[in-house]
Design a protein around this motif. Structure first.
Motif, short mmCIF file in Angstrom:
data_model
loop_
_atom_site.label_atom_id
_atom_site.label_comp_id
_atom_site.label_asym_id
_atom_site.label_seq_id
_atom_site.Cartn_x
_atom_site.Cartn_y
_atom_site.Cartn_z
N UNK A 1 0.71 -1.40 0.09
CA UNK A 1 -0.03 -0.14 -0.09
C UNK A 1 0.80 1.35 -0.15
N UNK A 2 2.28 1.09 -0.15
CA UNK A 2 3.19 2.27 -0.04
C UNK A 2 3.12 3.09 1.25
N UNK A 3 2.57 2.37 2.28
CA UNK A 3 2.58 3.25 3.67
C UNK A 3 3.94 2.96 4.10
N UNK A 4 4.53 1.99 3.77
CA UNK A 4 6.21 1.82 4.25
C UNK A 4 6.99 1.98 2.95
N UNK A 5 7.73 2.57 3.07
CA UNK A 5 8.75 2.70 1.73
C UNK A 5 10.20 2.22 2.33
N UNK A 6 10.68 1.23 1.31
CA UNK A 6 11.97 0.59 1.87
C UNK A 6 13.18 1.27 1.31
N UNK A 7 14.15 1.28 2.46
CA UNK A 7 15.43 2.02 2.12
C UNK A 7 16.45 0.94 2.29
N UNK B 1 23.66 -3.01 2.12
CA UNK B 1 22.58 -3.49 1.77
C UNK B 1 21.55 -4.03 2.87
N UNK B 2 21.47 -3.36 3.75
CA UNK B 2 20.61 -3.56 4.98
C UNK B 2 19.47 -2.88 4.72
N UNK B 3 18.28 -3.29 5.05
CA UNK B 3 16.79 -2.82 4.83
C UNK B 3 16.37 -1.88 5.85
N UNK B 4 15.71 -0.77 5.55
CA UNK B 4 14.95 -0.11 6.78
C UNK B 4 13.70 0.38 6.15
N UNK B 5 12.93 0.93 6.82
CA UNK B 5 11.67 1.40 6.44
C UNK B 5 11.07 2.49 7.31
N UNK B 6 10.58 3.63 6.28
CA UNK B 6 9.98 4.79 7.02
C UNK B 6 8.84 4.86 6.27
N UNK B 7 7.85 5.77 6.92
CA UNK B 7 6.52 6.07 6.57
C UNK B 7 6.60 6.78 5.15
N UNK B 8 5.55 6.49 4.37
CA UNK B 8 5.43 7.60 3.17
C UNK B 8 5.08 9.10 3.81
N UNK B 9 6.00 9.78 3.43
CA UNK B 9 5.91 11.23 3.95
C UNK B 9 4.40 11.83 3.80
N UNK B 10 3.64 11.46 2.53
CA UNK B 10 2.55 12.33 2.14
C UNK B 10 1.38 11.58 3.27
N UNK B 11 1.50 10.23 3.49
CA UNK B 11 0.51 9.64 4.31
C UNK B 11 1.00 9.87 5.93
N UNK B 12 2.11 10.05 6.17
CA UNK B 12 2.47 10.41 7.62
C UNK B 12 1.88 11.66 7.93
#
Length: 432
Positions: free
Chosen positions: A85-91, A96-107
């Motif tokens: 749902x693109x609520x989380x964006x993967x960084x 090569x380690x994954x992190x997550x942040x909230x979609x700035x628009x949704x947040x």
């Protein structure tokens, strides 16, 4: 029955399938963010609220520590849904380690909603303009009547009156996948159609809305625009009047279609026209992942296969006719029996014994719902054995060699006999 739940969840799958730009545009509305949040699994909701005021990405390893080891499967489901749902964006960093942040628009818009509250795009009309608005009780009765009328049409009963003012092309859209049609035969309820009747009303609504949105693109309507309007509609106050002039052309067309289903009631004044949302419309924002409260049942099944349904609903009577022989109907009581013939008829229509038993269990009268089992075991056994009885003989292609046949006339007669009855795929004479 897992298939029912799969059908019900497909609407949010449609939201997730939107292109990234349209999905971000959808999240420009704080009300849409709230509606999508409600649809998430419980653990996914927790992650969103926990990260709502965190502006930096959170590593995947850190998030895995938020749950116990036995919750790893639920954790994976939650992360996958948030990414879809693109609520989380993967960084992904240099290691090569994954992190997550909230979609700035949704947040940003969800923050505004929690702090300042949501704002509807239109306000209710003043009471001095609208006259004779229905009471909430009358509105509930109207919604139930319209919804049951639609379901009765789905069952295709000859006693059902056609929905007045309903677009025939739209009724086909709503019934797509629920009815099967064959040449020179009336439409029949499919297996998915019977499962649809077993769903709670909220899940039924989402299925219908999903089909409605799927067909909209063929009429030149942007699905994202329609999704946005339907989710916003769920936040309107039931019983309040809203001016039709505040709607765009696409929204006016949708309101006319949804009125026949009982989601809104249309009224005309001297100068203005307005729509009044019912409780069915507010159900659109309810979570599909949460189990709905159990409705009070109405069916009692006895060990002699007699069936008593304490209901005044014509819909309940027609559903029971799908697998039982209804003998007579009193003002508040339906009396029938589950017979071998009624079961065979149900099986012919694609209804399984498991579905029949599930329906009887879900709608068991409170007096018998507390018992274990709520449906007598011999009734359950008959429903299972009925399908076995019909499948005692299995047809399979066979080749017979060295059959002595006297003369061509006898051989041709055998071919004609078998061909007319379709007992064998092919008879081939082997020449010596």
């Amino acid at each position: 029955m897992p298939q029912v739940r799969i059908i019900a969840k497909n609407f949010m799958d449609m939201v997730a399938a939107l292109p990234a730009m349209k999905l971000d545009k959808l999240y420009d509305s704080s009300l849409i963010c709230e509606a999508v949040l409600r649809s998430l699994p419980p653990l996914a909701k927790k992650y969103v609220l926990q990260m709502l005021f965190i502006d930096l990405p959170v590593s995947a390893r850190t998030m895995e520590e938020w749950v116990l080891p036995d919750g790893s499967s639920k954790h994976k489901v939650a992360i996958d849904r948030l990414l879809q749902l693109r609520i989380f964006l993967e960084v992904i960093d240099r290691k090569r380690e994954s992190s997550y942040r909230l979609n700035p628009i949704f947040q940003e818009n969800l923050r505004k909603y929690l702090i300042h509250g949501g704002t509807l795009p239109r306000e209710p009309m003043p009471s001095n303009v609208t006259v004779r608005l229905p009471t909430l009780e009358d509105l509930d009765a109207y919604a139930i009547e319209q919804w049951e009328c639609f379901l009765l049409q789905l069952i295709n009963s000859g006693q059902v009156e056609r929905l007045t003012g309903f677009n025939p092309s739209m009724i086909k859209v709503f019934q797509r996948g629920l009815l099967s049609t064959r040449d020179n035969e009336p439409p029949k309820l499919t297996e998915n159609g019977f499962q649809f009747l077993l769903m709670d009303t909220n899940a039924q609504l989402w299925y219908i809305i999903r089909e409605y949105i799927s067909s909209s693109e063929g009429h030149g309507v942007d699905p994202a625009e329609l999704i946005s309007f339907l989710l916003e509609l769920s936040f309107h106050a039931p019983g309040k009047a809203y001016n039709m002039n505040t709607l765009a052309d696409v929204q006016k067309s949708a309101i006319s279609d949804l009125a026949a289903l009982g989601l809104v009631k249309l009224q005309q004044g001297r100068k203005d026209n307005w729509f009044i949302p019912t409780k069915l419309a507010t159900n659109l924002s309810m979570s599909l992942s949460d189990s709905s409260s159990r409705k009070e049942g109405f069916v009692v099944v006895e060990t002699n296969f007699r069936l008593y349904a304490y209901s005044t609903s014509k819909l309940h009577c027609e559903i029971l006719r799908l697998f039982a022989r209804v003998e007579y109907q009193l003002p508040n009581l339906i009396v029938g029996a589950i017979t071998k013939e009624s079961l065979y008829n149900a099986f012919e229509n694609g209804i399984s014994g498991e579905q029949i038993i599930a329906f009887l269990q879900q709608n068991a009268h409170p007096r018998v719902a507390e018992k274990t089992p709520s449906v007598p075991e011999n009734v359950t056994i008959r429903s299972d054995c009925g399908k076995t009885d019909r499948n005692r003989v299995e047809m399979s292609p066979q080749i017979f060699n060295d059959i002595s046949i006297q003369g061509d006339e006898v051989f041709e007669a055998a071919c004609d006999f078998e061909g007319d009855r379709r007992l064998l795929w092919k008879i081939q004479r082997r020449c010596a």
